[in-house]
Design an enzyme around this catalytic site. Structure first.
Site, PDB file in Angstrom:
ATOM      1  N   PRO A   1     -33.056-105.919 -52.310  1.00  0.00           N
ATOM      2  CA  PRO A   1     -33.379-104.319 -52.841  1.00  0.00           C
ATOM      3  C   PRO A   1     -34.519-104.277 -53.589  1.00  0.00           C
ATOM      4  O   PRO A   1     -35.035-105.084 -54.625  1.00  0.00           O
ATOM      5  CB  PRO A   1     -32.155-104.064 -53.744  1.00  0.00           C
TER       6      PRO A   1
ATOM      7  N   CYS B   1     -58.413 -82.712 -55.470  1.00  0.00           N
ATOM      8  CA  CYS B   1     -59.078 -81.942 -54.623  1.00  0.00           C
ATOM      9  C   CYS B   1     -58.352 -81.999 -53.209  1.00  0.00           C
ATOM     10  O   CYS B   1     -59.094 -82.403 -52.178  1.00  0.00           O
ATOM     11  CB  CYS B   1     -60.391 -82.075 -54.583  1.00  0.00           C
TER      12      CYS B   1
END
Ligand code: LLP
Length: 461
Positions: free
Chosen positions: A319, A389
């Site tokens: 995990p 951007c």
């Protein structure tokens, strides 16, 4: 525009629409399953974590900052340990790795899965016992394999015939006998609530079970006296809620185990079922506890071993997200609030896709709350965006925030411990945020903020 209707949200950017709709009454509420366990709203309305006020953390460490609740992370390790007492639990370092976290998981009795020379270097630098390291990767270089052998890692999960050749040559040259597992592609792909058991063999990882490559790899290793074949490995995907994918995978991989026994009289002593256990990013996610997972996985493996008349192999799991994901939230500062009339409100924060690429990359869902205060203002449906951007620079697609959300507010996004800092970039030359661990009223920097000087130092032209 206030209180949009869900139908109006379907996306300009192709997002699937809202997944996390707060009601006007609970805009300040914290849904416990989404937050690290020590987080609560203080009497003055600001969030506290491990007894610390997030405004003080922001003042001291700046924003954005990843805040790691150490007790939360440790308690998740302990829950896995308690649920899988006889198994080896390899924390998947790809979710997030740094020395402090390696020490935490090691102290809690977990082992570590690394998948590059870089992750191996962090593990060794943190003092992780090499025998508790598993080394993954579909394209491990010769120098990475050499380093793994020299360090004496506990297992190498082999992924191609060429890797078997390279490892054999290196092991022979060095006079060592590494323990290996064969990564098997079982033809099951599981993501979130679904799994598909068809032809997902078309991928770069592992040896195909259906095509016979997995059996051929196992036989080849058994014939190689410098390699010790310990078992088979299967990883079927990530953010999985439905255990039926594991059931099919275990069935198939144990079928191969039986085939190997029948052909060679060898019962492999280990079996790794990989990671991928889902966590809650929104109120719609309902993950299993480690205990429930363990119960189901044990039942699946025991049933199948009985059916195949196999001795139970020692199980291991890997995990990543389920250990570190929920233990962290990202704290941002709001810079600009823009009401795009008739569409939605955009709340811009001082980070974005450089510190959390998952929304842009996977259409992932997150939630958010104003962290520096509570508000009595009515809720508005907002989109939390970054400073990059790019129009796709979205952190949280849809979230109710108070209508008076304003520049200077701190905004917290939970569930950012896995695959956020580890997948962070310097897009637009934005330095990557620090990680601050908090515990019992104390904060300590475990990964410092990158600086523009760090970035310029790489720029040697
Ligand atoms: N074991 C193996 C062999 C893996 O490939 C992975 C994840 C894991 C364990 C851990 O999976 P976890 O328990 O953390 O889900 N960047 C994606 C996730 C990629 C996972 C790759 N392998 C994301 O952000 O969702």
């Amino acid at each position: 525009m206030r209180a949009h209707e869900a139908g109006a949200l379907h996306g300009d950017l192709g997002f699937r629409g809202p997944t996390w709709l707060r009601t006007p009454e609970d805009v300040n509420a914290l849904v416990p399953q989404l937050w690290p366990r020590t987080v609560a709203r203080g009497a003055d309305g600001a969030l506290r974590v491990a007894g610390l006020d997030v405004r003080e953390l922001a003042a001291e460490y700046g924003t954005p900052v990843y805040v790691l609740d150490e007790d939360d992370l440790r308690s998740r390790c302990r829950e896995f340990r308690a649920a899988f007492p006889d198994e080896e639990i390899f924390y998947a370092g790809k979710a997030f790795i740094c020395r402090a976290v390696v020490r935490m998981i090691a102290e809690e009795g977990l082992s570590l899965d690394v998948c590059s020379g870089g992750e191996l270097a962090v593990a060794l630098a943190a003092g992780m016992p090499p025998e508790r390291i598993g080394f993954h990767g579909n394209n491990k270089s010769v120098s990475e394999l050499r380093r793994a052998l020299d360090a004496g890692v506990g297992r190498i999960i082999v992924d191609s015939f060429q890797e078997i050749d390279r490892l054999t040559a290196l092991a022979r040259e060095r006079g060592v006998r590494p323990r290996v597992l064969v990564r098997v592609t079982v033809g099951v792909e599981a993501h979130t609530h679904e799994f598909i058991a068809t032809a997902h063999e078309d991928q770069k990882f592992g040896f195909s079970l259906a095509g016979g490559a997995a059996a051929a790899a196992a036989f080849r290793i058994l014939d190689e006296d410098v390699l010790e074949l310990r078992g088979l490995h299967s990883h079927i995907g990530s953010q999985i809620f439905d255990t039926s994918g594991f059931e099919v995978a275990a069935k198939r991989v144990l079928g191969l185990q039986a085939q190997i026994r029948d052909a060679r009289g060898v019962e492999l002593p280990e079996l790794d079922l990989g990671g991928g256990f889902g966590i809650a990013y929104t109120t719609q996610d309902d993950p299993s506890t480690p205990h429930e997972l363990a119960k189901r996985l044990h039942k699946i493996v025991e049933g199948e071993c009985e059916a195949q008349r196999l001795a139970l192999p020692r199980l291991s799991i890997e995990p990543g997200r389920a250990i570190v994901g929920p233990a962290v939230f990202t704290l941002y500062e709001v810079g600009t609030v823009k009401d795009v009339d008739g569409i939605r409100t955009y709340v811009s924060v001082d980070g974005g896709m450089s510190d959390n690429i998952r929304t842009a990359l996977y259409d992932a869902s997150y939630s958010a709350t104003v962290a520096s205060r509570a508000s009595a203002a009515e809720p508005i449906l907002a989109r939390v965006v970054g400073k990059h951007c790019e129009a796709g620079d979205v952190v949280v697609k849809d979230e109710f925030l108070p209508a008076d959300v304003q520049p200077g507010d701190l905004l917290a996004v939970p569930g950012t411990g896995a695959y956020c800092r580890s997948m962070a970039s310097n897009y637009n030359h934005v330095p990557r945020p620090p990680v601050v661990a908090v515990r019992e009223g104390r904060a300590r920097l475990i990964v410092r903020r990158e600086t523009e000087d760090d970035l310029l130092a790489l720029d040697v032209g």
